[in-house]
Enzyme design. Structure first.
Site, PDB file in Angstrom:
ATOM      1  N   ASN A 151      29.426  -6.374  40.037  1.00 23.88           N
ATOM      2  CA  ASN A 151      29.808  -7.417  39.085  1.00 23.88           C
ATOM      3  C   ASN A 151      30.261  -8.650  39.847  1.00 23.88           C
ATOM      4  O   ASN A 151      30.243  -8.674  41.078  1.00 23.88           O
ATOM      5  CB  ASN A 151      30.900  -6.901  38.138  1.00 23.88           C
ATOM      6  CG  ASN A 151      32.128  -6.437  38.889  1.00 23.88           C
ATOM      7  OD1 ASN A 151      32.812  -7.233  39.527  1.00 23.88           O
ATOM      8  ND2 ASN A 151      32.405  -5.132  38.826  1.00 23.88           N
ATOM      9  N   ASP A 206      31.939   0.779  35.289  1.00 24.43           N
ATOM     10  CA  ASP A 206      32.132   1.892  34.347  1.00 24.43           C
ATOM     11  C   ASP A 206      31.143   3.022  34.601  1.00 24.43           C
ATOM     12  O   ASP A 206      31.450   4.188  34.339  1.00 24.43           O
ATOM     13  CB  ASP A 206      31.974   1.390  32.915  1.00 24.43           C
ATOM     14  CG  ASP A 206      33.097   0.447  32.513  1.00 24.43           C
ATOM     15  OD1 ASP A 206      34.251   0.722  32.888  1.00 24.43           O
ATOM     16  OD2 ASP A 206      32.820  -0.573  31.848  1.00 24.43           O
ATOM     17  N   LYS A 236      13.976   2.887  49.507  1.00 23.46           N
ATOM     18  CA  LYS A 236      13.920   1.745  48.602  1.00 23.46           C
ATOM     19  C   LYS A 236      12.909   2.004  47.484  1.00 23.46           C
ATOM     20  O   LYS A 236      11.772   2.410  47.744  1.00 23.46           O
ATOM     21  CB  LYS A 236      13.543   0.490  49.377  1.00 23.46           C
ATOM     22  CG  LYS A 236      13.416  -0.746  48.497  1.00 23.46           C
ATOM     23  CD  LYS A 236      12.987  -1.972  49.291  1.00 23.46           C
ATOM     24  CE  LYS A 236      12.781  -3.163  48.376  1.00 23.46           C
ATOM     25  NZ  LYS A 236      12.341  -4.364  49.118  1.00 23.46           N
ATOM     26  N   PRO A 273      34.830   7.608  37.363  1.00 19.70           N
ATOM     27  CA  PRO A 273      36.220   7.978  37.064  1.00 19.70           C
ATOM     28  C   PRO A 273      37.003   6.756  36.588  1.00 19.70           C
ATOM     29  O   PRO A 273      36.747   5.622  37.003  1.00 19.70           O
ATOM     30  CB  PRO A 273      36.751   8.496  38.399  1.00 19.70           C
ATOM     31  CG  PRO A 273      35.851   7.919  39.436  1.00 19.70           C
ATOM     32  CD  PRO A 273      34.507   7.805  38.787  1.00 19.70           C
ATOM     33  N   LYS A 295      43.128  -1.227  24.945  1.00 20.65           N
ATOM     34  CA  LYS A 295      43.094  -0.664  26.298  1.00 20.65           C
ATOM     35  C   LYS A 295      44.472  -0.160  26.713  1.00 20.65           C
ATOM     36  O   LYS A 295      44.581   0.888  27.363  1.00 20.65           O
ATOM     37  CB  LYS A 295      42.607  -1.731  27.280  1.00 20.65           C
ATOM     38  CG  LYS A 295      42.371  -1.208  28.693  1.00 20.65           C
ATOM     39  CD  LYS A 295      41.681  -2.270  29.556  1.00 20.65           C
ATOM     40  CE  LYS A 295      41.339  -1.712  30.930  1.00 20.65           C
ATOM     41  NZ  LYS A 295      40.594  -2.687  31.759  1.00 20.65           N
ATOM     42  N   LYS A 355      44.635   3.716  27.811  1.00 24.35           N
ATOM     43  CA  LYS A 355      44.799   4.050  29.226  1.00 24.35           C
ATOM     44  C   LYS A 355      46.155   4.666  29.539  1.00 24.35           C
ATOM     45  O   LYS A 355      46.319   5.337  30.558  1.00 24.35           O
ATOM     46  CB  LYS A 355      44.632   2.792  30.086  1.00 24.35           C
ATOM     47  CG  LYS A 355      43.306   2.070  29.891  1.00 24.35           C
ATOM     48  CD  LYS A 355      42.132   2.830  30.466  1.00 24.35           C
ATOM     49  CE  LYS A 355      40.864   1.994  30.391  1.00 24.35           C
ATOM     50  NZ  LYS A 355      39.707   2.642  31.015  1.00 24.35           N
TER      51      LYS A 355
END
Length: 408
Positions: free
Chosen positions: A216, A284, A294, A312, A345, A349
């Site tokens: 990301n 995620d 490749k 995890p 969240k 969590k």
């Protein structure tokens, strides 16, 4: 003789000026009293429009002084003795008017008389409209006060009660408290000395094959800044970093990882800790299988299918583990309904706080500025846009206050 860096039995003379930010002085008093600093309050006439003598007296556990011509006060102490009864004089909020009168050497009320009569170090915490702060007259007064030895804390940049935005916002109580403790001790305040902190930062990279990864846009800047800010307050910090090129902050122990599973293992190895701040943007999912070579594009063939499995959940694991840190903080980078997602969240969590930010705005991912909200079980605290380094310092101060018995 008192050891260097200790502040017990020290006394602050707190002059509360007239401004909407005066309410912050109540929290400031509570933080100082929690560190063993005695606070003797002086409330200006304008200041009494925003906070009451009763609330100040209750928190300070001392009489509130208001009147230059009080027969009782003059008989019991006298304004000259009062002006020299403390180790530090703090003016908060320091309004444009109060600073102007102090710079001119006027003594037309108790506050300015005390400032003129004192031989004690003086600290001012400015708070005013942005145009008042930037006005040439105010800036002349600031230079005069600083040349006289007055130390300024702030002002900060942010939204104000008048609806404008810019420099002039009063510094936060934790920031003021740290500056006061530093001035009283003659050494930087290190309220997190003896505490262990774990910080995660940056992205994770999940291999698809030896060449490609799923990752990301996280730069790691905010997490690295938080690690440095915690270390500056005395914490023993372990920074678990994904693949980024940020320099390691001073005094921070760095562990480099790539995947989410490696990050979790490094976090568990860093326990026990008092503080965990999970800033990293952890993937995620990861490919269920990693190709040994490749993956080649074949003309006319459909693109390969990549089956994903769940990674995890590092934040939830730390929040619910046997070695749970005292304070666990997660981050929520969202693109829509940011605060709703952050509240969900927080509940899902099991952590103590969520720091939410809207990453749909250009320049946040990889940039130097951030706008965050602190979501806790008690509500939401919205912070103005600020450099990521300032967000980090403010969050570290808030963490220190929470662990010392301040606001959760």
């Amino acid at each position: 003789m008192e050891a260097a860096g200790t502040v017990s039995d020290r006394r602050v003379l707190l002059i509360v000026g007239g401004g909407i930010a005066a309410y912050k002085c109540l929290e400031l008093v509570r933080l100082l009293r929690g560190r063993g600093v005695a606070v003797r309050p002086v409330l200006t006439e304008a200041g009494s429009k925003f906070v009451t003598p009763l609330s100040l007296a209750a928190l300070c556990e001392d009489k509130v002084h208001t009147d230059l011509f009080s027969l009782t006060d003059e008989a019991e102490m006298g304004h000259i003795r009062l002006s020299r009864s403390a180790d530090l004089v703090v003016v908060a909020p320091a309004t444009a008017d109060l600073m102007a009168r102090a710079a001119a050497g006027l003594a037309n009320d108790l506050a300015t008389t005390l400032l003129l009569a004192t031989d004690t170090p003086v600290m001012m915490v400015p708070a005013m409209n942005v145009r008042m702060w930037t006005h040439p007259a105010t800036q002349r007064n600031v230079k005069t006060l600083q040349s006289d030895g007055v130390r300024l804390v702030g002002p900060e940049v942010g939204d104000m009660a008048c609806g404008e935005t810019g420099p002039g916002r009063m510094a936060e109580p934790a920031t003021i408290c740290a500056a006061i403790l530093e001035a009283l001790s003659g050494a930087p305040d290190r309220p997190l000395a003896g505490r262990r902190a774990l910080v995660t930062a940056g992205p994770t990279a999940e291999p698809v094959d030896p060449v490609r990864v799923l990752t990301n846009r996280s730069s790691g800047k905010q997490g690295f800044a938080i690690a440095g800010a915690l270390a500056a307050l005395g914490a023993d910090v372990t920074l678990v970093a994904g693949p980024v090129a940020e320099p390691t902050p001073a005094g921070v122990r760095r562990v480099d990882v790539e995947t989410a599973r490696e990050m979790l293992a490094a976090c568990e190895a860093a326990l026990p800790a008092d503080i965990a701040v999970c800033v990293a943007a952890v993937a995620d999912w990861r490919p269920a299988e990693v190709a040994s070579g490749k993956t080649k594009k074949v003309a006319g063939a459909p693109p390969p299918e990549i089956r994903l499995v769940e990674n995890p959940d590092i934040l939830a694991t730390l929040s619910r583990g046997a070695d749970r840190p005292t304070l666990v903080i997660g981050f929520a980078a969202e693109t829509e309904t940011v605060e709703d997602h952050a509240r969900a969240k927080l509940a899902r969590k099991g952590c103590d706080w969520i720091v939410a930010n809207d990453v749909s705005r250009p320049g946040v991912m990889g940039g130097t500025e951030n706008t965050v909200s602190i979501v806790t079980g008690e509500g939401i605290e919205r912070w103005e846009e600020a450099p990521k380094a300032e967000v980090a310092r403010r969050l570290a101060s808030r963490i220190a206050a929470a662990l010392s018995g301040g606001a959760p």
